[in-house]
Motif scaffolding. Structure first.
Motif, PDB file in Angstrom:
ATOM      1  N   ARG A 194       0.828  -1.358   0.048  1.00  0.00           N
ATOM      2  CA  ARG A 194       0.095   0.012  -0.043  1.00  0.00           C
ATOM      3  C   ARG A 194       1.029   1.310  -0.001  1.00  0.00           C
ATOM      4  NH1 ARG A 194      -3.694  -0.955   5.032  1.00  0.00           N
ATOM      5  NH2 ARG A 194      -4.594   1.150   4.403  1.00  0.00           N
ATOM      6  N   GLU A 195       2.050   1.306   0.734  1.00  0.00           N
ATOM      7  CA  GLU A 195       2.804   2.440   0.771  1.00  0.00           C
ATOM      8  C   GLU A 195       4.125   2.234   0.946  1.00  0.00           C
ATOM      9  OE1 GLU A 195       2.782   6.965   2.826  1.00  0.00           O
ATOM     10  OE2 GLU A 195       1.075   5.357   3.470  1.00  0.00           O
ATOM     11  N   LEU A 196       5.364   2.829   0.601  1.00  0.00           N
ATOM     12  CA  LEU A 196       6.616   2.703   1.043  1.00  0.00           C
ATOM     13  C   LEU A 196       7.179   4.047   1.354  1.00  0.00           C
ATOM     14  CD1 LEU A 196       7.492   0.081  -1.917  1.00  0.00           C
ATOM     15  CD2 LEU A 196       7.291  -0.414   0.436  1.00  0.00           C
ATOM     16  N   ARG A 197       7.746   4.130   2.477  1.00  0.00           N
ATOM     17  CA  ARG A 197       8.078   5.254   2.944  1.00  0.00           C
ATOM     18  C   ARG A 197       9.583   5.290   3.250  1.00  0.00           C
ATOM     19  NH1 ARG A 197       3.702   4.333   5.422  1.00  0.00           N
ATOM     20  NH2 ARG A 197       4.615   3.565   7.422  1.00  0.00           N
ATOM     21  N   ILE A 198      10.464   6.262   2.886  1.00  0.00           N
ATOM     22  CA  ILE A 198      11.906   6.417   2.947  1.00  0.00           C
ATOM     23  C   ILE A 198      12.073   7.479   3.598  1.00  0.00           C
ATOM     24  CG2 ILE A 198      12.531   5.010   0.991  1.00  0.00           C
ATOM     25  CD1 ILE A 198      13.200   7.319  -0.512  1.00  0.00           C
ATOM     26  N   PRO A 199      13.408   7.879   4.208  1.00  0.00           N
ATOM     27  CA  PRO A 199      13.580   9.071   4.997  1.00  0.00           C
ATOM     28  C   PRO A 199      13.432  10.436   4.068  1.00  0.00           C
ATOM     29  CG  PRO A 199      15.130   7.465   5.601  1.00  0.00           C
ATOM     30  CD  PRO A 199      14.528   6.910   4.514  1.00  0.00           C
ATOM     31  N   GLU A 200      12.882  11.488   4.495  1.00  0.00           N
ATOM     32  CA  GLU A 200      12.861  12.457   3.667  1.00  0.00           C
ATOM     33  C   GLU A 200      14.199  13.017   2.839  1.00  0.00           C
ATOM     34  OE1 GLU A 200      10.762  17.180   4.024  1.00  0.00           O
ATOM     35  OE2 GLU A 200      10.876  15.509   5.695  1.00  0.00           O
ATOM     36  N   SER A 201      15.154  13.099   3.572  1.00  0.00           N
ATOM     37  CA  SER A 201      16.220  13.686   3.143  1.00  0.00           C
ATOM     38  C   SER A 201      16.714  12.860   2.054  1.00  0.00           C
ATOM     39  CB  SER A 201      17.535  13.621   4.208  1.00  0.00           C
ATOM     40  OG  SER A 201      17.717  12.463   4.683  1.00  0.00           O
ATOM     41  N   VAL A 202      16.652  11.314   2.071  1.00  0.00           N
ATOM     42  CA  VAL A 202      16.921  10.332   0.831  1.00  0.00           C
ATOM     43  C   VAL A 202      15.795  10.745  -0.231  1.00  0.00           C
ATOM     44  CG1 VAL A 202      17.248   8.110   0.142  1.00  0.00           C
ATOM     45  CG2 VAL A 202      17.832   8.768   2.787  1.00  0.00           C
ATOM     46  N   ALA A 203      14.743  10.923   0.137  1.00  0.00           N
ATOM     47  CA  ALA A 203      13.702  10.908  -1.032  1.00  0.00           C
ATOM     48  C   ALA A 203      13.896  12.469  -1.809  1.00  0.00           C
ATOM     49  CB  ALA A 203      12.250  11.399  -0.232  1.00  0.00           C
ATOM     50  N   LYS A 204      14.512  13.573  -1.041  1.00  0.00           N
ATOM     51  CA  LYS A 204      14.851  14.806  -1.910  1.00  0.00           C
ATOM     52  C   LYS A 204      16.211  14.407  -2.722  1.00  0.00           C
ATOM     53  CE  LYS A 204      12.948  18.206   1.442  1.00  0.00           C
ATOM     54  NZ  LYS A 204      13.276  19.158   2.561  1.00  0.00           N
ATOM     55  N   ALA A 205      16.924  13.821  -2.058  1.00  0.00           N
ATOM     56  CA  ALA A 205      18.202  13.415  -2.853  1.00  0.00           C
ATOM     57  C   ALA A 205      17.723  12.485  -4.178  1.00  0.00           C
ATOM     58  CB  ALA A 205      19.188  12.868  -2.085  1.00  0.00           C
ATOM     59  N   ILE A 206      17.063  11.722  -3.949  1.00  0.00           N
ATOM     60  CA  ILE A 206      16.682  10.684  -5.075  1.00  0.00           C
ATOM     61  C   ILE A 206      15.924  11.633  -6.177  1.00  0.00           C
ATOM     62  CG2 ILE A 206      15.023   9.079  -5.682  1.00  0.00           C
ATOM     63  CD1 ILE A 206      15.722   7.726  -3.147  1.00  0.00           C
ATOM     64  N   GLU A 207      14.943  12.499  -5.439  1.00  0.00           N
ATOM     65  CA  GLU A 207      14.332  13.329  -6.420  1.00  0.00           C
ATOM     66  C   GLU A 207      15.174  14.371  -7.427  1.00  0.00           C
ATOM     67  OE1 GLU A 207      10.739  16.771  -6.448  1.00  0.00           O
ATOM     68  OE2 GLU A 207      11.204  15.865  -4.675  1.00  0.00           O
ATOM     69  N   GLN A 208      16.195  14.940  -6.609  1.00  0.00           N
ATOM     70  CA  GLN A 208      17.330  15.949  -7.415  1.00  0.00           C
ATOM     71  C   GLN A 208      18.023  14.953  -8.322  1.00  0.00           C
ATOM     72  OE1 GLN A 208      19.465  17.359  -4.200  1.00  0.00           O
ATOM     73  NE2 GLN A 208      17.924  18.983  -3.523  1.00  0.00           N
ATOM     74  N   LYS A 209      18.452  13.620  -8.007  1.00  0.00           N
ATOM     75  CA  LYS A 209      19.105  12.780  -8.954  1.00  0.00           C
ATOM     76  C   LYS A 209      18.356  12.728 -10.272  1.00  0.00           C
ATOM     77  CE  LYS A 209      21.189   8.331  -9.452  1.00  0.00           C
ATOM     78  NZ  LYS A 209      21.466   6.935  -8.737  1.00  0.00           N
ATOM     79  N   GLN A 210      17.031  12.372  -9.871  1.00  0.00           N
ATOM     80  CA  GLN A 210      16.171  12.071 -11.137  1.00  0.00           C
ATOM     81  C   GLN A 210      15.811  13.179 -12.106  1.00  0.00           C
ATOM     82  OE1 GLN A 210      12.718  10.341  -9.070  1.00  0.00           O
ATOM     83  NE2 GLN A 210      13.352   8.502  -8.866  1.00  0.00           N
ATOM     84  N   THR A 211      15.723  14.265 -11.254  1.00  0.00           N
ATOM     85  CA  THR A 211      15.394  15.496 -12.048  1.00  0.00           C
ATOM     86  C   THR A 211      16.713  16.032 -13.011  1.00  0.00           C
ATOM     87  OG1 THR A 211      14.197  16.406 -10.301  1.00  0.00           O
ATOM     88  CG2 THR A 211      15.177  17.994 -12.028  1.00  0.00           C
ATOM     89  N   ALA A 212      18.020  15.582 -12.611  1.00  0.00           N
ATOM     90  CA  ALA A 212      19.352  15.725 -13.164  1.00  0.00           C
ATOM     91  C   ALA A 212      19.306  14.759 -14.328  1.00  0.00           C
ATOM     92  CB  ALA A 212      20.392  15.591 -12.329  1.00  0.00           C
ATOM     93  N   GLU A 213      19.051  13.479 -14.111  1.00  0.00           N
ATOM     94  CA  GLU A 213      18.848  12.533 -15.354  1.00  0.00           C
ATOM     95  C   GLU A 213      18.158  12.905 -16.348  1.00  0.00           C
ATOM     96  OE1 GLU A 213      18.046   9.025 -12.918  1.00  0.00           O
ATOM     97  OE2 GLU A 213      20.120   8.573 -12.363  1.00  0.00           O
ATOM     98  N   GLN A 214      16.887  13.516 -15.928  1.00  0.00           N
ATOM     99  CA  GLN A 214      15.804  13.756 -16.893  1.00  0.00           C
ATOM    100  C   GLN A 214      16.373  14.837 -17.823  1.00  0.00           C
ATOM    101  OE1 GLN A 214      12.434  14.764 -14.821  1.00  0.00           O
ATOM    102  NE2 GLN A 214      11.815  12.591 -14.212  1.00  0.00           N
TER     103      GLN A 214
END
Length: 311
Positions: A194-214
């Motif tokens: 139903r839901e998978l939660r990771i630390p907020e700091s890690v989530a932001k880092a992953i989001e930035q990485k994905q944005t750069a990759e895009q």
């Protein structure tokens, strides 16, 4: 016979009648109690596992409906055959257990909310009763869910877990639970992450990485488009050059053929000259074996000179 004897003889049958009545009533009560203890009703959506004080668990289980068992010896335990579910969530509701805490492949804390739907195998309910008993959900279902979810999450990176590998984790958990449940006479219906939660700091880092990759992907796409345009221009230029070469080759072949034709047919030279001079100069080509051109003006001058008087 005295008067008392006569009275006693009359009273004996009266005392016998209440005793007989009591025996009848007692027999009926006992029969009713036996029937009550022997008749068992298995409700819809359930099976009944019979446990005998003399022989243990009986198989196969009782199906829906009315059944007669040995009074005071057999006891019927009901098991639901309907689809049930267990939810492990941080927002714990009535009957729910807490969320699953696990670690990803790189050691990050992951919290998972999971719902599992299952049902017991109706034909193997007696074995389930022997091995686990009515508390099988607490003894088997919840612990196995936690174990299998932790194992599956531990094989995946956090970034992949919340993006591309979520469904793969769900499938991995389903396969592992299906095998474990089958060994314990339980049928797995579905596993829902139903839901998978990771630390907020890690989530932001992953989001930035994905944005750069895009962004890199966008630039790479632009470069590919530019390369395609350049390649198209090269192809067009090569095509034009090949077309020019083909035209030149065709013209050369045409000239070669024309020269060979003129060598083989000299009359064509005179025809060509006539075509170039016409219509400014009046010439005529006579169809004689000599193949020559006649100058009409010369012929006309000679004709006039021949007719002068005195010549």
């Amino acid at each position: 016979m005295t008067k008392r004897q006569e009275q006693g003889g009359e009273g004996a049958p009266r005392r016998a009648f209440p005793v007989r009545l009591g025996l009848i009533v007692g027999g009926l009560v006992l029969a009713g109690l036996v029937v009550e203890q022997g008749l068992r009703v298995v409700p819809a959506g359930n099976v009944g596992v019979v446990f005998s004080a003399l022989g243990g668990v009986k198989s196969p289980p009782l199906q829906e409906g009315v059944h007669f068992v040995t009074p005071f010896v057999d006891r019927v335990n009901l098991y639901s055959t309907r689809t049930q579910e267990v939810t492990l969530s941080h927002a714990r509701g009535e009957g729910d257990e807490g969320a699953i805490r696990a670690r990803s492949k790189e050691g990050l804390d992951i919290t998972a909310d999971v719902t599992v739907r299952y049902a017991i195998n109706p034909g193997r309910a007696a074995e389930l009763h022997q091995k686990l008993g009515p508390a099988y959900e607490r003894v088997l279902i919840a612990p196995e869910i936690r174990s299998k979810v932790r194992d599956a999450i531990g094989q995946v990176n956090a970034a992949d877990l919340i993006s591309t590998q979520r469904q793969a984790v769900e499938v991995r958990v389903s396969e592992a639970l299906k095998q474990e449940f089958a060994r314990n006479n339980i049928l797995l219906d579905a596993v829902l992450l139903r839901e998978l939660r990771i630390p907020e700091s890690v989530a932001k880092a992953i989001e930035q990485k994905q944005t750069a990759e895009q962004q890199v992907a966008v630039e790479r796409n632009r470069l590919q488009q530019a390369n395609i345009s350049a390649q198209r221009a090269v192809v067009e230029a090569e095509g034009a050059a090949k077309a020019s070469v083909a035209r030149a080759r065709g013209e050369a072949q045409a000239l070669s053929l024309r020269g060979r034709a003129l060598r083989e047919n000299p009359q064509l030279i005179q025809l060509t000259v006539a075509e170039k001079l016409s219509p400014g100069i009046n010439t005529v080509m006579l169809p004689s074996d000599g193949n020559f051109l006649l100058d009409l003006k010369t012929l006309q001058g000679q004709g006039v000179g021949a007719t002068k008087p005195g010549d």
